[in-house]
Design a protein around this motif. Structure first.
Motif, short mmCIF file in Angstrom:
data_model
loop_
_atom_site.label_atom_id
_atom_site.label_comp_id
_atom_site.label_asym_id
_atom_site.label_seq_id
_atom_site.Cartn_x
_atom_site.Cartn_y
_atom_site.Cartn_z
N GLU A 1 0.81 -1.21 0.00
CA GLU A 1 0.00 0.00 0.00
C GLU A 1 0.85 1.27 0.00
O GLU A 1 0.73 2.09 -0.90
CB GLU A 1 -0.94 0.00 1.20
CG GLU A 1 -2.01 -1.09 1.13
CD GLU A 1 -2.95 -1.04 2.32
OE1 GLU A 1 -3.31 0.07 2.74
OE2 GLU A 1 -3.32 -2.11 2.83
N LEU B 1 -1.75 -2.45 -9.59
CA LEU B 1 -3.21 -2.43 -9.57
C LEU B 1 -3.75 -2.98 -8.24
O LEU B 1 -4.70 -2.45 -7.67
CB LEU B 1 -3.77 -3.24 -10.74
CG LEU B 1 -3.58 -2.61 -12.13
CD1 LEU B 1 -4.03 -3.59 -13.22
CD2 LEU B 1 -4.36 -1.31 -12.24
N TYR B 2 -3.12 -4.06 -7.75
CA TYR B 2 -3.55 -4.64 -6.49
C TYR B 2 -3.30 -3.68 -5.34
O TYR B 2 -4.16 -3.50 -4.46
CB TYR B 2 -2.82 -5.96 -6.24
CG TYR B 2 -3.18 -6.61 -4.93
CD1 TYR B 2 -4.43 -7.16 -4.73
CD2 TYR B 2 -2.25 -6.66 -3.88
CE1 TYR B 2 -4.78 -7.75 -3.52
CE2 TYR B 2 -2.58 -7.26 -2.67
CZ TYR B 2 -3.85 -7.80 -2.50
OH TYR B 2 -4.18 -8.38 -1.30
N TYR C 1 -3.11 -0.43 -5.50
CA TYR C 1 -4.04 0.69 -5.63
C TYR C 1 -5.43 0.29 -5.14
O TYR C 1 -6.11 1.07 -4.46
CB TYR C 1 -4.09 1.13 -7.09
CG TYR C 1 -4.99 2.32 -7.35
CD1 TYR C 1 -4.66 3.56 -6.83
CD2 TYR C 1 -6.14 2.19 -8.11
CE1 TYR C 1 -5.48 4.67 -7.05
CE2 TYR C 1 -6.96 3.28 -8.34
CZ TYR C 1 -6.63 4.52 -7.82
OH TYR C 1 -7.43 5.60 -8.04
N TRP C 2 -5.84 -0.94 -5.46
CA TRP C 2 -7.13 -1.43 -5.00
C TRP C 2 -7.18 -1.51 -3.48
O TRP C 2 -8.17 -1.14 -2.85
CB TRP C 2 -7.41 -2.80 -5.61
CG TRP C 2 -8.63 -3.47 -5.06
CD1 TRP C 2 -9.93 -3.21 -5.38
CD2 TRP C 2 -8.66 -4.49 -4.05
NE1 TRP C 2 -10.79 -4.02 -4.65
CE2 TRP C 2 -10.03 -4.81 -3.83
CE3 TRP C 2 -7.68 -5.17 -3.34
CZ2 TRP C 2 -10.43 -5.78 -2.91
CZ3 TRP C 2 -8.08 -6.14 -2.42
CH2 TRP C 2 -9.43 -6.43 -2.21
N ARG C 3 -6.10 -1.97 -2.85
CA ARG C 3 -6.06 -2.07 -1.38
C ARG C 3 -6.15 -0.67 -0.76
O ARG C 3 -6.82 -0.49 0.26
CB ARG C 3 -4.75 -2.74 -0.94
CG ARG C 3 -4.76 -4.26 -1.07
CD ARG C 3 -3.41 -4.82 -0.64
NE ARG C 3 -3.10 -4.47 0.73
CZ ARG C 3 -3.32 -5.27 1.78
NH1 ARG C 3 -3.91 -6.45 1.60
NH2 ARG C 3 -2.97 -4.90 3.00
N ARG C 4 -5.49 0.30 -1.35
CA ARG C 4 -5.54 1.67 -0.81
C ARG C 4 -6.95 2.22 -0.89
O ARG C 4 -7.44 2.87 0.05
CB ARG C 4 -4.58 2.58 -1.59
CG ARG C 4 -3.12 2.37 -1.21
CD ARG C 4 -2.22 3.24 -2.06
NE ARG C 4 -2.53 4.65 -1.87
CZ ARG C 4 -2.04 5.41 -0.90
NH1 ARG C 4 -1.22 4.88 -0.01
NH2 ARG C 4 -2.34 6.71 -0.82
N LEU C 5 -7.62 1.98 -2.02
CA LEU C 5 -9.00 2.46 -2.16
C LEU C 5 -9.91 1.77 -1.15
O LEU C 5 -10.81 2.39 -0.57
CB LEU C 5 -9.49 2.19 -3.58
CG LEU C 5 -8.87 3.03 -4.70
CD1 LEU C 5 -9.45 2.61 -6.04
CD2 LEU C 5 -9.09 4.51 -4.46
N LYS C 6 -9.67 0.47 -0.95
CA LYS C 6 -10.50 -0.29 -0.02
C LYS C 6 -10.37 0.22 1.40
O LYS C 6 -11.36 0.43 2.10
CB LYS C 6 -10.09 -1.76 -0.08
CG LYS C 6 -10.81 -2.66 0.90
CD LYS C 6 -10.29 -4.09 0.83
CE LYS C 6 -10.94 -4.96 1.90
NZ LYS C 6 -10.40 -6.35 1.86
N SER D 1 -11.79 3.73 2.29
CA SER D 1 -13.24 3.81 2.46
C SER D 1 -13.70 3.28 3.82
O SER D 1 -14.88 3.29 4.13
CB SER D 1 -13.95 3.02 1.36
OG SER D 1 -13.61 1.64 1.42
#
Length: 323
Positions: A94, A311-312, A314-319, A322
């Motif tokens: 992350e 991509l993974y 970035y997805w964890r950071r977005l998750k 939130s």
């Protein structure tokens, strides 16, 4: 960001972290994985807030408060046996990805400087081989003829383990030098990036002139893709630090150095696994008795692997953002 705005923007997270610290200290049962994950995220945010506050509001009460809060959270998080692994995972999955996204401009500039040198070296040498001796004295006599390249780089003639260790050490040294050169306002970093590009471009020009570019790149790209990404990141870290020293803005140079040097060091640390991977590939796969097509496939796989990692992350950071 003004002090009041800084406090107002982050106060909710600090309060939640403080409540979780009290909860963890009171309860005897093992906390849930979700609670641990949330606590870890809040701890990381508080640590970043403390670093920012120490840099821009060193004498404010909020800095003292954050220092105490982070210390208490540190004591809690390191009571669990898995905390070290979580810290490691959080950084590489992350935080490092976040830094790459935030600091993409100096990384792109580092890549452009390298390719600028590479293009210049290729154009000069492809026109006349004698220019290689001018650009890189002593190189022409030491470079194997293209037809001998494959015959002299087979795995059974090379100690793969020793080569891998040597390559990893050398490349990490180059990255550290490119990063540390940022203290020269980035001037030496610029030179290193252009010069290394010039070397690769000049050798590419030599093999192109001999009609052996396909062979040359087959022995470069398997490890080169991930290796160059790591060098660009390290070079970008040096450029970032150099730029902030040259153009400090409204803050003192010492303040900018302290704040951006920390971010640059984190970028550099994140490249270490990339250099390890590149060294392993260069030591065991690049010289192996494999077809040239397989070597190109390895290069594509490394690029796709890095893209998937980004991509993974970035997805964890977005998750977690939130939560």
């Amino acid at each position: 960001m003004q002090l009041k705005q800084f406090i107002r923007h982050n106060r909710k997270d600090w309060h939640q972290l403080e409540q979780m610290i009290k909860s963890f200290n009171k309860q005897r049962a093992k906390p849930t994985s979700q609670a641990i994950e949330t606590f870890d995220q809040l701890y990381q945010k508080a640590t970043q807030n403390l670093s920012y506050s120490q840099t821009f509001f060193p004498d404010a009460e909020v800095t003292e408060h954050l220092n105490l809060l982070v210390s208490r959270a540190h004591n809690v998080i390191y009571q669990t046996e898995h905390s070290s692994w979580k810290q490691f995972k959080n950084f590489f999955l992350e935080k490092f990805v976040g830094l790459l996204i935030e600091q993409w401009r100096p990384i792109i500039i580092a890549a452009l400087l390298f390719f600028l040198g590479g293009l210049a070296g290729f154009l000069v040498v492809s026109q006349d081989l004698l220019h290689l001796e001018i650009l890189l004295p002593g190189t022409l006599s030491n470079v194997l003829p293209p037809e001998e390249l494959a015959a002299n780089t087979q795995a059974d003639q090379i100690d793969g383990a020793m080569m891998s260790a040597t390559i990893m050490t050398n490349n990490i040294q180059v990255a550290i030098l490119a990063f540390a050169s940022g203290i020269t306002f980035g001037l030496l970093t610029i030179y290193l990036l252009i010069y290394n590009g010039l070397v690769v471009g000049a050798l590419a020009g030599l093999f192109w002139h001999s009609g052996s570019s396909y062979i040359f790149w087959a022995y470069i790209v398997p490890h080169g893709v991930i290796e160059l990404l790591a060098i660009f990141i390290a070079g970008g870290a040096g450029l970032l630090m150099g730029y902030k020293l040259l153009v400090p803005g409204q803050f003192k140079r010492s303040t900018q150095l302290k704040y951006h040097a920390l971010r640059s060091v984190q970028l550099l640390l994140g490249t270490l696994p990339l250099f390890i991977i590149a060294g392993i590939v260069e030591g065991f796969i690049t010289p192996a008795d494999l077809s040239l097509e397989v070597k190109y496939i390895v290069a594509i796989v490394t690029l796709l692997g890095f893209s998937a990692y980004m991509l993974y992350g970035y997805w964890r950071r977005l998750k977690h953002a939130s939560i």
